[in-house]
Design a protein around this motif. Structure first.
Motif, PDB file in Angstrom:
ATOM      1  N   ARG A  50       2.075   0.441   4.241  1.00 14.43           N
ATOM      2  CA  ARG A  50       1.854   1.820   3.800  1.00 14.43           C
ATOM      3  C   ARG A  50       3.209   2.517   3.663  1.00 14.43           C
ATOM      4  O   ARG A  50       3.744   3.081   4.605  1.00 14.43           O
ATOM      5  CB  ARG A  50       0.937   2.550   4.774  1.00 14.43           C
ATOM      6  CG  ARG A  50      -0.493   2.035   4.734  1.00 14.43           C
ATOM      7  CD  ARG A  50      -1.404   2.809   5.657  1.00 14.43           C
ATOM      8  NE  ARG A  50      -2.767   2.271   5.600  1.00 14.43           N
ATOM      9  CZ  ARG A  50      -3.722   2.558   6.473  1.00 14.43           C
ATOM     10  NH1 ARG A  50      -3.479   3.404   7.480  1.00 14.43           N
ATOM     11  NH2 ARG A  50      -4.929   2.032   6.354  1.00 14.43           N
ATOM     12  N   PRO A  57      -2.685  -2.151   9.032  1.00 12.29           N
ATOM     13  CA  PRO A  57      -1.806  -1.153   8.418  1.00 12.29           C
ATOM     14  C   PRO A  57      -0.552  -0.899   9.244  1.00 12.29           C
ATOM     15  O   PRO A  57      -0.620  -0.786  10.471  1.00 12.29           O
ATOM     16  CB  PRO A  57      -2.691   0.097   8.359  1.00 12.29           C
ATOM     17  CG  PRO A  57      -3.713  -0.102   9.424  1.00 12.29           C
ATOM     18  CD  PRO A  57      -3.966  -1.577   9.474  1.00 12.29           C
ATOM     19  N   GLU A 112      -6.096  -1.902  -0.299  1.00 10.15           N
ATOM     20  CA  GLU A 112      -6.101  -2.485   1.034  1.00 10.15           C
ATOM     21  C   GLU A 112      -7.359  -3.321   1.277  1.00 10.15           C
ATOM     22  O   GLU A 112      -7.302  -4.384   1.908  1.00 10.15           O
ATOM     23  CB  GLU A 112      -5.991  -1.382   2.085  1.00 10.15           C
ATOM     24  CG  GLU A 112      -4.640  -0.669   2.069  1.00 10.15           C
ATOM     25  CD  GLU A 112      -4.473   0.298   3.229  1.00 10.15           C
ATOM     26  OE1 GLU A 112      -5.386   0.372   4.085  1.00 10.15           O
ATOM     27  OE2 GLU A 112      -3.428   0.969   3.295  1.00 10.15           O
ATOM     28  N   LEU A 119      -0.615  -4.510   5.957  1.00 13.95           N
ATOM     29  CA  LEU A 119      -0.680  -3.559   4.850  1.00 13.95           C
ATOM     30  C   LEU A 119       0.524  -2.627   4.928  1.00 13.95           C
ATOM     31  O   LEU A 119       0.676  -1.882   5.904  1.00 13.95           O
ATOM     32  CB  LEU A 119      -1.982  -2.756   4.932  1.00 13.95           C
ATOM     33  CG  LEU A 119      -3.257  -3.594   4.998  1.00 13.95           C
ATOM     34  CD1 LEU A 119      -4.449  -2.717   5.355  1.00 13.95           C
ATOM     35  CD2 LEU A 119      -3.500  -4.335   3.689  1.00 13.95           C
ATOM     36  N   TYR A 160      -2.640   6.765   1.106  1.00 12.33           N
ATOM     37  CA  TYR A 160      -3.890   6.398   1.772  1.00 12.33           C
ATOM     38  C   TYR A 160      -4.427   7.560   2.619  1.00 12.33           C
ATOM     39  O   TYR A 160      -5.641   7.750   2.719  1.00 12.33           O
ATOM     40  CB  TYR A 160      -3.656   5.175   2.659  1.00 12.33           C
ATOM     41  CG  TYR A 160      -4.813   4.853   3.578  1.00 12.33           C
ATOM     42  CD1 TYR A 160      -5.829   3.990   3.171  1.00 12.33           C
ATOM     43  CD2 TYR A 160      -4.904   5.421   4.852  1.00 12.33           C
ATOM     44  CE1 TYR A 160      -6.899   3.714   4.006  1.00 12.33           C
ATOM     45  CE2 TYR A 160      -5.973   5.152   5.684  1.00 12.33           C
ATOM     46  CZ  TYR A 160      -6.967   4.303   5.266  1.00 12.33           C
ATOM     47  OH  TYR A 160      -8.032   4.038   6.087  1.00 12.33           O
ATOM     48  N   SER A 190       0.875  -1.149   0.000  1.00  9.04           N
ATOM     49  CA  SER A 190       0.000   0.000   0.000  1.00  9.04           C
ATOM     50  C   SER A 190       0.927   1.218   0.000  1.00  9.04           C
ATOM     51  O   SER A 190       2.114   1.087  -0.274  1.00  9.04           O
ATOM     52  CB  SER A 190      -0.941  -0.007   1.215  1.00  9.04           C
ATOM     53  OG  SER A 190      -1.852   1.083   1.142  1.00  9.04           O
TER      54      SER A 190
END
Length: 296
Positions: free
Chosen positions: A161, A219, A145, A159, A116, A112
């Motif tokens: 990020r 995340p 995601e 995830l 976001y 990811s």
């Protein structure tokens, strides 16, 4: 671990494989097996796509890093669709395979980005943060995601990020360097937009850390603890190179040249890696000066 990786020929994936090849067994999907073989050697198993995976349950971990380069081309409608398809389709497919496995992999690390969180002010944002505005990057990451999280009842989903990855001779930094080397470096627009970054070595160390720690999920901000304004980022880069720092690039020039994609350069967010730090991960390069000193 026996690891299935997509995007293994990219900056992050190839560095991870080089560093941990003696500890893990890798199977990598690639559209160019000849190039991948030269890059990785004969010890890595190569597949043309995840469709060739007969039983995903034989892998201990899946690391999904596949996706067209976000800043490689101007964001036309067709380019935006390519960016979506290259991320969403493989993620959805992997999640479905994991859900359907009799014995699923123990962990699914899926790519990811800090996009976001959307454009924000300079206030730090951790993994609990939500977008304040919706733009293309927000939509791209949210759906990316969502498709990965479809596997969370079957396995631990993380995830990744990820911020701007700083690496010597590769990636975003390689594109930034030429004007600085000619003494023409400077901030972009007003220079107040926050930049969240991570040095490549810390990035791959963090991925290994996530594989090893079963209590980390959801995340995780893959950024260094020292986000900085673009002007400070630029000034530090010029300083490390021992070059002047005075050539500001006006915002309108970037908008004319890059269109909507200029938002990546003119807007930002101060993303902090609270989950990693709170769980004991130690960054080798916590400041941008330290990162530049090993990356330029």
């Amino acid at each position: 671990m026996n690891i299935l990786m997509t995007g293994g020929t990219g900056l992050i994936g190839s560095a991870f494989i080089r560093t941990y090849q003696s500890e893990h067994k890798f199977t990598v999907t690639t559209r160019n097996k000849e190039r991948a073989r030269k890059l990785m050697g004969d010890d890595v198993t190569l597949l043309s796509s995840v469709d060739e995976v007969v039983d995903i349950g034989r892998f201990d971990a899946v690391i999904n890093l596949q996706g067209e380069g976000i800043a490689d081309k101007r964001w036309s409608d067709s380019r935006k669709q390519a960016l979506k398809d290259s991320r969403w389709q493989v993620t959805e497919k992997l999640a479905a395979m994991i859900k359907g496995a009799e014995t699923p992999p123990k962990v699914f690390l899926s790519g990811s980005a800090i996009g976001y969180y959307g454009p924000r002010d300079s206030s730090p944002v951790n993994e609990e943060g939500k977008p304040e505005h919706t733009d293309f990057a927000v939509t791209l990451c949210q759906e990316w995601e969502r498709r990965a999280l479809a596997a969370e009842k079957a396995t631990r989903v993380v995830l990744l990020r990820t911020g701007v990855v700083l690496a010597k001779g590769e990636g975003a930094l390689a594109k930034m360097l030429p004007p600085y080397k000619f003494g023409l470096g400077g901030p972009l627009g007003e220079g107040k937009q926050m930049m969240s970054w991570i040095q490549l070595e810390d990035m791959i160390r963090a991925i290994q850390y996530l594989l090893e720690h079963d209590n980390l999920m959801g995340p995780v901000n893959m950024t260094a603890p020292g986000p900085v304004a673009n002007e400070a980022f630029s000034r530090t880069l010029a300083s490390v190179l021992n070059k002047p720092h005075f050539m500001r690039v006006p915002a309108f020039v970037l908008k004319l040249g890059l269109g909507e994609m200029s938002s990546m350069l003119l807007e930002g967010q101060a993303v902090v890696p609270d989950k990693l730090r709170n769980h004991g991960f130690e960054f080798k390069y916590p400041t941008v000066r330290e990162a530049f000193q090993v990356s330029v």
